[in-house]
Design an enzyme around this catalytic site. Structure first.
Site, PDB file in Angstrom:
ATOM      1  N   THR A 188      -9.251  -8.701  -1.274  1.00  0.00           N
ATOM      2  CA  THR A 188      -8.969  -7.862  -0.114  1.00  0.00           C
ATOM      3  C   THR A 188      -9.666  -6.514  -0.322  1.00  0.00           C
ATOM      4  O   THR A 188     -10.400  -6.321  -1.279  1.00  0.00           O
ATOM      5  CB  THR A 188      -7.460  -7.619   0.044  1.00  0.00           C
ATOM      6  N   SER A 225       3.347  -8.078  -7.435  1.00  0.00           N
ATOM      7  CA  SER A 225       2.116  -8.284  -8.190  1.00  0.00           C
ATOM      8  C   SER A 225       2.464  -8.704  -9.606  1.00  0.00           C
ATOM      9  O   SER A 225       3.536  -8.347 -10.125  1.00  0.00           O
ATOM     10  CB  SER A 225       1.305  -6.984  -8.233  1.00  0.00           C
ATOM     11  N   TYR A 278       0.779   2.392 -10.301  1.00  0.00           N
ATOM     12  CA  TYR A 278       0.859   1.202  -9.451  1.00  0.00           C
ATOM     13  C   TYR A 278       1.770   0.156 -10.077  1.00  0.00           C
ATOM     14  O   TYR A 278       2.647  -0.406  -9.408  1.00  0.00           O
ATOM     15  CB  TYR A 278      -0.540   0.634  -9.245  1.00  0.00           C
ATOM     16  N   ASP A 299       2.071  -2.207  11.058  1.00  0.00           N
ATOM     17  CA  ASP A 299       0.992  -1.628  10.270  1.00  0.00           C
ATOM     18  C   ASP A 299       0.882  -0.144  10.600  1.00  0.00           C
ATOM     19  O   ASP A 299       1.236   0.285  11.713  1.00  0.00           O
ATOM     20  CB  ASP A 299      -0.333  -2.334  10.576  1.00  0.00           C
ATOM     21  N   ASP A 328       4.976   3.460   9.613  1.00  0.00           N
ATOM     22  CA  ASP A 328       4.738   4.070   8.305  1.00  0.00           C
ATOM     23  C   ASP A 328       5.906   3.644   7.435  1.00  0.00           C
ATOM     24  O   ASP A 328       7.027   4.112   7.629  1.00  0.00           O
ATOM     25  CB  ASP A 328       4.667   5.589   8.422  1.00  0.00           C
ATOM     26  N   LYS A 352       5.388  -1.881  -8.881  1.00  0.00           N
ATOM     27  CA  LYS A 352       5.549  -3.326  -8.814  1.00  0.00           C
ATOM     28  C   LYS A 352       6.698  -3.792  -9.699  1.00  0.00           C
ATOM     29  O   LYS A 352       7.417  -4.732  -9.349  1.00  0.00           O
ATOM     30  CB  LYS A 352       4.228  -4.020  -9.170  1.00  0.00           C
TER      31      LYS A 352
END
Length: 246
Positions: A194, A145, A159, A41, A65, A163
């Site tokens: 989330t 997604s 975005y 993370d 990263d 995906k």
């Protein structure tokens, strides 16, 4: 007769973006299934907190990263040094924002593209290099997604493009890597409860989130594809809440 499943006990799985949300849920389910997990993370403190209470010999936290190819190679090397090998990589790290093509600064859109798409490329390259070195085999799971399957709205174009890119990458990798014994699976959830895009089109605490998929729903899908017998693979698994229109 119960369905045949693979025992994940002792296997080593790297999860990116594992400090919160889908990544943290996936990590918990993998640990419960007996796997050892590399918790990668950007926020090392968050990674440590996500696995607090689990035996230290079962987990390795690492600041990564995902936009850095060097960081991807470093975390794979750390996994191999700690556990002796790496069996699977779950490319989960991702960020996003809602809004029109002109609504966000260049830096934010660059970060979305680099995190979601290049972050997947670098993690896969680092993992597959190890898979090849040890003689083949392994699993790549890409958490994409439904926005990458043609269902995106008009307020998430950048975005969605990342995906689509992840799905295209995974489909091509499936053809490339299957002869080397590597399975490539894409998990494509719809909205998940989330912190994704909070303040950038979503609102923390919005009651609507309670109708979304839970992070554990997605994590369960990841564990399911990893537990499949090696003779089979799941190429694409799309997931929707019963409350959300497909």
């Amino acid at each position: 007769m119960p369905a045949e499943t693979r025992d994940l006990t002792g296997t080593v799985v790297l999860v990116t973006g594992a400090g919160a949300g889908i990544g943290a849920a996936t990590t918990t389910l993998l640990l419960e299934a007996g796997a050892n997990v590399v918790v990668a993370d950007l926020d090392r403190d968050r990674a440590d907190a996500s696995v607090a209470g689990w035996p230290a010999d079962r987990v390795l936290t690492h600041r990564v990263d995902v936009r850095s190819a060097d960081d991807a190679r470093d975390v794979v090397a750390a996994a191999v040094e700690r556990f002796g090998r790496l069996d699977s990589v779950v490319c989960n790290a991702g960020i996003g924002a809602f809004g029109g093509i002109l609504d966000h600064p260049d830096e934010r859109l660059t970060a979305i593209v680099e995190t979601n798409l290049l972050g997947t490329v670098w993690a896969v390259r680092a993992a597959v290099a190890h898979f090849d070195q040890r003689g083949g085999g392994g699993d790549v799971v890409v958490v994409a997604s439904v926005a990458g399957l043609g269902t995106a709205g008009g307020n998430e174009s950048v975005y969605a493009s990342t995906k689509f890119g992840q799905v295209g990458l995974a489909v091509s990798l499936d053809r490339e890597l299957r002869p080397r014994g590597v399975r490539v699976s894409t998990i494509a959830p719809a909205a998940v409860n989330t912190g994704f895009a909070d303040g950038l089109g979503r609102t923390a605490g919005d009651p609507l989130k309670d109708t979304y998929l839970s992070p554990l729903d997605v994590g369960s899908a990841v564990v399911t594809v990893l537990r499949q017998p090696r003779r089979m693979r799941t190429a694409l698994w799309s997931m929707w809440s019963m409350a959300e229109d497909a």
